[in-house]
Enzyme design. Structure first.
Site, PDB file in Angstrom:
ATOM      1  N   ASP A  67       0.686 -10.071   2.661  1.00 35.43           N
ATOM      2  CA  ASP A  67       0.421  -9.738   4.061  1.00 35.43           C
ATOM      3  C   ASP A  67      -0.842 -10.411   4.594  1.00 35.43           C
ATOM      4  OD1 ASP A  67      -1.170  -8.185   2.387  1.00 35.43           O
ATOM      5  OD2 ASP A  67      -0.270  -6.291   2.982  1.00 35.43           O
ATOM      6  N   ASN A 136      -1.133   6.591   1.636  1.00 31.25           N
ATOM      7  CA  ASN A 136       0.049   7.164   2.285  1.00 31.25           C
ATOM      8  C   ASN A 136       1.352   6.609   1.695  1.00 31.25           C
ATOM      9  OD1 ASN A 136       0.118   4.567   3.255  1.00 31.25           O
ATOM     10  ND2 ASN A 136      -0.031   5.094   5.420  1.00 31.25           N
ATOM     11  N   HIS A 138       2.057   3.373   1.287  1.00 33.31           N
ATOM     12  CA  HIS A 138       2.527   2.065   1.780  1.00 33.31           C
ATOM     13  C   HIS A 138       2.426   1.005   0.682  1.00 33.31           C
ATOM     14  CE1 HIS A 138      -1.709   0.916   3.480  1.00 33.31           C
ATOM     15  NE2 HIS A 138      -1.537   0.302   2.338  1.00 33.31           N
ATOM     16  N   GLU A 143       4.544   0.587   6.291  1.00 35.29           N
ATOM     17  CA  GLU A 143       4.010   1.926   6.510  1.00 35.29           C
ATOM     18  C   GLU A 143       5.118   2.977   6.442  1.00 35.29           C
ATOM     19  OE1 GLU A 143       0.967   2.387   6.510  1.00 35.29           O
ATOM     20  OE2 GLU A 143      -0.154   0.888   7.642  1.00 35.29           O
TER      21      GLU A 143
HETATM   22  C1  F6R Z   1      -2.815  -5.533   0.259  1.00 38.93           C
HETATM   23  C2  F6R Z   1      -1.748  -4.595   0.578  1.00 38.93           C
HETATM   24  C3  F6R Z   1      -1.966  -3.123   0.591  1.00 38.93           C
HETATM   25  C4  F6R Z   1      -2.887  -2.621  -0.500  1.00 38.93           C
HETATM   26  C5  F6R Z   1      -3.060  -1.107  -0.408  1.00 38.93           C
HETATM   27  C6  F6R Z   1      -4.056  -0.587  -1.424  1.00 38.93           C
HETATM   28  O1  F6R Z   1      -2.344  -6.874   0.301  1.00 38.93           O
HETATM   29  O2  F6R Z   1      -0.692  -5.032   0.859  1.00 38.93           O
HETATM   30  O3  F6R Z   1      -0.717  -2.489   0.490  1.00 38.93           O
HETATM   31  O4  F6R Z   1      -2.374  -2.973  -1.744  1.00 38.93           O
HETATM   32  O5  F6R Z   1      -3.510  -0.760   0.863  1.00 38.93           O
HETATM   33  O6  F6R Z   1      -5.307  -1.071  -1.100  1.00 38.93           O
HETATM   34  P1  F6R Z   1      -6.565  -0.870  -2.082  1.00 38.93           P
HETATM   35  O7  F6R Z   1      -6.282  -1.658  -3.296  1.00 38.93           O
HETATM   36  O8  F6R Z   1      -7.740  -1.444  -1.300  1.00 38.93           O
HETATM   37  O9  F6R Z   1      -6.680   0.578  -2.318  1.00 38.93           O
END
Ligand code: F6R
Length: 254
Positions: A67, A136, A138, A143
């Site tokens: 992303d 959450n 995701h 989401e």
């Molecule tokens: C990042 C992504 C997100 C993260 C998720 C966890 O490329 O796609 O889904 O993997 O938000 O983020 P952290 O590792 O910062 O807790």
């Protein structure tokens, strides 16, 4: 699915890097799906260390990132492109033309999403996709409530995700409102999935993803339908699962 219990973040990072290394060694031109955020930083550090020791060769590896924020240029320190360069790509012998990240500067969402899906198809699919998970549930920027059948698309970030990511920006107002993300369909087409999670804030998402009902309200829950998922998590992230299940040394759940 296998779940490996890590002692701490370092152990988690080392285990994850080992799995990625094995993939690189077994298939030197593998397509590796990469994630950003706090979770993979230690994994990338370990991969860089092994590369510098001469144990890993990225010269034929192709990468695709999950992303990117819409509206940020690759030079913007908050962009995921910048993150990838600082945390991995600039430190190993990967060819720039073999790295792929959605283009945050493309204003035409439809054009960018089609381009990125074409990149994924042209590469012939992802061999191993590294994932973090949001509090959450995701995965990527898919989401809760998002359609499981989507390929790359532009999402409006939820308040929850904006709050979680505000720590990386000068203020909450600076967090972009939109992002390009691979869809659940792209992620599910990866041949292997490696999900890493650390800390208590991930315990509920991890529990619901792997032991709750499969529902778009918990995007990670779709991974129950994938036949090659490895989860590496520390005890805090596994705390809710460990209340009900035993996890063996070999990653099996009892
Ligand atoms: C990042 C992504 C997100 C993260 C998720 C966890 O490329 O796609 O889904 O993997 O938000 O983020 P952290 O590792 O910062 O807790």
């Amino acid at each position: 699915m296998r779940i490996y219990k890590a002692k701490d973040y370092n152990d988690l990072s080392r285990k994850a890097a080992n799995i990625i290394s094995a993939q690189i060694i077994m298939k030197p031109d593998a397509v590796i799906g990469l994630a950003t955020g706090a979770s993979p930083i230690g994994t990338y550090k370990q991969l860089i260390e092994w590369y510098k020791k001469g144990d890993l060769d990225f010269s034929e590896i192709r990468t695709v990132n999950l992303d990117e924020y819409k509206g940020l240029s690759p030079e913007d320190e908050q962009s995921y492109a910048y993150y990838m360069h600082i945390n991995l790509l600039d430190h190993v012998n990967i060819l720039p033309e073999n790295t792929n990240i959605p283009n945050g500067l493309e204003e035409d969402s439809e054009k960018e999403c089609t381009r990125y899906d074409n990149v994924l198809h042209f590469l012939g699919g992802i061999d191993l996709q590294l994932l973090g998970i949001g509090g959450n549930g995701h995965i990527g920027f898919n989401e809760p409530g998002n359609n499981f059948g989507k390929e790359t698309h532009c999402v409006t970030l939820t308040d929850n995700t904006i709050d979680a990511n505000a720590r990386f920006f000068p203020s909450r107002e600076d967090v972009p409102k939109y992002a390009y993300t691979m869809g659940i369909k792209n992620i599910m087409q990866a041949k292997g999935i490696l999900l890493i999670a650390s800390g208590e804030a991930k315990a509920k998402a991890l529990y619901e993803s792997f032991f709750g009902p499969i529902t778009p309200n918990v995007p990670g829950s779709i991974l129950q339908l994938h036949n090659n998922v490895t989860v590496i998590a520390d005890e805090a992230a596994l705390s809710l699962i460990l209340k009900e299940h035993e996890i063996t040394q070999g990653g099996h759940i009892k």
